[in-house]
Scaffold this motif. Structure first.
Motif, PDB file in Angstrom:
ATOM      1  N   CYS A  16       0.653  -1.360   0.035  1.00 19.84           N
ATOM      2  CA  CYS A  16      -0.587   0.033  -0.469  1.00 19.84           C
ATOM      3  C   CYS A  16       1.019   1.604  -0.034  1.00 19.84           C
ATOM      4  CB  CYS A  16      -0.814  -0.262   1.697  1.00 19.84           C
ATOM      5  SG  CYS A  16      -2.276  -0.644   1.068  1.00 19.84           S
ATOM      6  N   LEU A  17       2.270   1.424   1.215  1.00 15.39           N
ATOM      7  CA  LEU A  17       2.722   2.499   1.206  1.00 15.39           C
ATOM      8  C   LEU A  17       3.667   2.526  -0.146  1.00 15.39           C
ATOM      9  CD1 LEU A  17       3.732   4.418   2.994  1.00 15.39           C
ATOM     10  CD2 LEU A  17       5.250   3.141   3.724  1.00 15.39           C
ATOM     11  N   ARG A  18       3.876   1.830  -0.928  1.00  8.55           N
ATOM     12  CA  ARG A  18       4.647   1.683  -2.414  1.00  8.55           C
ATOM     13  C   ARG A  18       3.422   2.281  -3.299  1.00  8.55           C
ATOM     14  NH1 ARG A  18       9.876  -0.477  -2.876  1.00  8.55           N
ATOM     15  NH2 ARG A  18      10.990  -1.496  -1.181  1.00  8.55           N
ATOM     16  N   ALA A  19       2.893   1.897  -3.480  1.00 11.08           N
ATOM     17  CA  ALA A  19       1.612   2.186  -4.333  1.00 11.08           C
ATOM     18  C   ALA A  19       1.424   3.065  -4.356  1.00 11.08           C
ATOM     19  CB  ALA A  19       0.293   1.208  -4.659  1.00 11.08           C
ATOM     20  N   VAL A  20       0.582   3.689  -3.375  1.00  6.94           N
ATOM     21  CA  VAL A  20       0.058   5.157  -2.978  1.00  6.94           C
ATOM     22  C   VAL A  20       1.355   6.517  -3.029  1.00  6.94           C
ATOM     23  CG1 VAL A  20       0.576   6.113  -0.434  1.00  6.94           C
ATOM     24  CG2 VAL A  20      -1.274   6.763  -1.414  1.00  6.94           C
ATOM     25  N   PHE A  21       2.520   5.997  -2.946  1.00  6.22           N
ATOM     26  CA  PHE A  21       3.362   6.568  -3.315  1.00  6.22           C
ATOM     27  C   PHE A  21       3.852   7.386  -4.678  1.00  6.22           C
ATOM     28  CE2 PHE A  21       5.435   6.516   1.275  1.00  6.22           C
ATOM     29  CZ  PHE A  21       6.262   8.204   1.230  1.00  6.22           C
ATOM     30  N   GLU A  22       3.970   6.183  -5.254  1.00  3.14           N
ATOM     31  CA  GLU A  22       3.793   5.910  -6.886  1.00  3.14           C
ATOM     32  C   GLU A  22       2.686   6.897  -6.741  1.00  3.14           C
ATOM     33  OE1 GLU A  22       3.322   3.166 -10.726  1.00  3.14           O
ATOM     34  OE2 GLU A  22       4.471   2.153  -8.746  1.00  3.14           O
ATOM     35  N   SER A  23       1.521   6.637  -6.960  1.00  4.83           N
ATOM     36  CA  SER A  23       0.641   7.173  -7.262  1.00  4.83           C
ATOM     37  C   SER A  23       0.196   9.029  -7.159  1.00  4.83           C
ATOM     38  CB  SER A  23      -0.638   6.586  -6.958  1.00  4.83           C
ATOM     39  OG  SER A  23      -1.083   6.954  -5.268  1.00  4.83           O
ATOM     40  N   CYS A  24       1.121   9.438  -6.115  1.00  2.00           N
ATOM     41  CA  CYS A  24       1.761  10.803  -5.500  1.00  2.00           C
ATOM     42  C   CYS A  24       2.778  11.393  -6.546  1.00  2.00           C
ATOM     43  CB  CYS A  24       1.761  10.410  -3.878  1.00  2.00           C
ATOM     44  SG  CYS A  24       0.330  10.485  -3.288  1.00  2.00           S
ATOM     45  N   GLY A  25       2.968  10.385  -7.227  1.00  2.00           N
ATOM     46  CA  GLY A  25       4.492  10.387  -7.364  1.00  2.00           C
ATOM     47  C   GLY A  25       6.451  10.660  -7.230  1.00  2.00           C
ATOM     48  N   ILE A  26       4.862  10.735  -5.545  1.00  2.00           N
ATOM     49  CA  ILE A  26       7.072  10.694  -4.789  1.00  2.00           C
ATOM     50  C   ILE A  26       7.222  10.263  -4.765  1.00  2.00           C
ATOM     51  CG2 ILE A  26       6.996  10.978  -1.969  1.00  2.00           C
ATOM     52  CD1 ILE A  26       4.314  11.667  -1.761  1.00  2.00           C
ATOM     53  N   PRO A  27       8.941  10.051  -4.512  1.00  2.11           N
ATOM     54  CA  PRO A  27      10.260   9.057  -4.572  1.00  2.11           C
ATOM     55  C   PRO A  27       9.585   7.849  -3.169  1.00  2.11           C
ATOM     56  CG  PRO A  27      11.589  11.246  -5.160  1.00  2.11           C
ATOM     57  CD  PRO A  27       9.398  11.028  -4.891  1.00  2.11           C
ATOM     58  N   TYR A  28       9.853   6.673  -3.235  1.00  3.11           N
ATOM     59  CA  TYR A  28       9.645   5.763  -2.228  1.00  3.11           C
ATOM     60  C   TYR A  28      11.175   5.955  -1.358  1.00  3.11           C
ATOM     61  CZ  TYR A  28       8.330   1.696   1.102  1.00  3.11           C
ATOM     62  OH  TYR A  28       8.545   1.322   1.564  1.00  3.11           O
ATOM     63  N   PRO A  29      11.203   5.951  -0.230  1.00  2.00           N
ATOM     64  CA  PRO A  29      12.282   6.434   1.025  1.00  2.00           C
ATOM     65  C   PRO A  29      13.003   5.074   1.722  1.00  2.00           C
ATOM     66  CG  PRO A  29      10.494   7.380   2.399  1.00  2.00           C
ATOM     67  CD  PRO A  29      10.261   6.138   0.504  1.00  2.00           C
ATOM     68  N   GLY A  30      12.039   3.996   0.659  1.00  2.00           N
ATOM     69  CA  GLY A  30      12.773   2.575   1.268  1.00  2.00           C
ATOM     70  C   GLY A  30      12.835   2.700   2.711  1.00  2.00           C
ATOM     71  N   TYR A  31      11.773   2.045   3.102  1.00  2.00           N
ATOM     72  CA  TYR A  31      11.093   2.432   4.092  1.00  2.00           C
ATOM     73  C   TYR A  31      11.601   0.384   4.679  1.00  2.00           C
ATOM     74  CZ  TYR A  31       8.447   6.366   5.427  1.00  2.00           C
ATOM     75  OH  TYR A  31       8.935   7.927   4.531  1.00  2.00           O
ATOM     76  N   THR A  32      12.429   0.018   6.102  1.00  2.00           N
ATOM     77  CA  THR A  32      12.332  -1.186   6.081  1.00  2.00           C
ATOM     78  C   THR A  32      11.091  -2.104   7.188  1.00  2.00           C
ATOM     79  OG1 THR A  32      14.592  -1.127   6.714  1.00  2.00           O
ATOM     80  CG2 THR A  32      13.825  -2.385   7.850  1.00  2.00           C
ATOM     81  N   PHE A  33      10.983  -2.767   6.540  1.00  2.00           N
ATOM     82  CA  PHE A  33       9.740  -3.195   7.082  1.00  2.00           C
ATOM     83  C   PHE A  33       9.736  -4.595   7.778  1.00  2.00           C
ATOM     84  CE2 PHE A  33       6.363  -0.205   4.905  1.00  2.00           C
ATOM     85  CZ  PHE A  33       5.746  -0.803   5.423  1.00  2.00           C
TER      86      PHE A  33
END
Length: 164
Positions: A95-112
């Motif tokens: 979800c987090l990756r998809a919403v970042f992509e949909s917003c055009g924001i670079p994904y910061p690479g969170y550790t899960f």
């Protein structure tokens, strides 16, 4: 585990980017120090009957809610540098990756990290299943409002403090 942020998302429809609520519990030195719950205007902005039946949220609930980018700007400083913990982390990270992509924001690479996988490894067949409510109860936490993002994040935090 002593320092982390437990996170949970609810979505409005089948699209992972359709986050409609966010729950975050920040744990430092083994103590819950902060919690966040925010409604979010989902993208795409529609609700399926299936998801509404799960969490009870409707379009009316998020009609005036901020966009994800606004909510995340508020959340991000509080979780900076912390690993994120979720129950079934593949869903929440997706979800987090998809919403970042949909917003055009670079994904910061969170550790899960995943409390569901940890539960399977630690408890194995001792539990009838490894659902959030079951694992939370095994870890001494009563989850009363399942599928509310903050309640689920709180349950996840308590599990993580016990088994991660």
């Amino acid at each position: 585990m002593e320092d982390f942020a437990a996170i949970d998302f609810e979505t409005a429809n089948r699209h992972r980017s359709s986050i409609c609520s966010i729950g975050v519990v920040v744990v430092r030195h083994g103590v819950i120090v902060d919690t966040f719950y925010r409604l979010v205007k989902p993208y795409p902005n529609y609700y399926s009957r299936f998801t509404t039946e799960i969490h009870g949220l409707t379009q009316a609930d998020t009609a005036d809610a901020p966009l994800f980018s606004e909510v995340w700007a508020e959340v991000a400083p509080h979780i900076d540098g912390l690993p994120l913990v979720a129950h079934n982390s593949s869903f929440d990270e997706g979800c987090l990756r998809a919403v970042f992509e949909s917003c055009g924001i670079p994904y910061p690479g969170y550790t899960f990290l995943c409390t569901c996988r940890a539960s399977r490894r630690i408890f194995g067949r001792q539990l009838p299943d490894h659902r959030l409510k079951t694992v939370a109860a095994r870890c001494g936490f009563e989850l009363e409002n399942h599928h509310h993002a903050l309640a689920d994040a709180e349950a996840c935090a308590h599990i993580a403090m016990k088994i991660l």
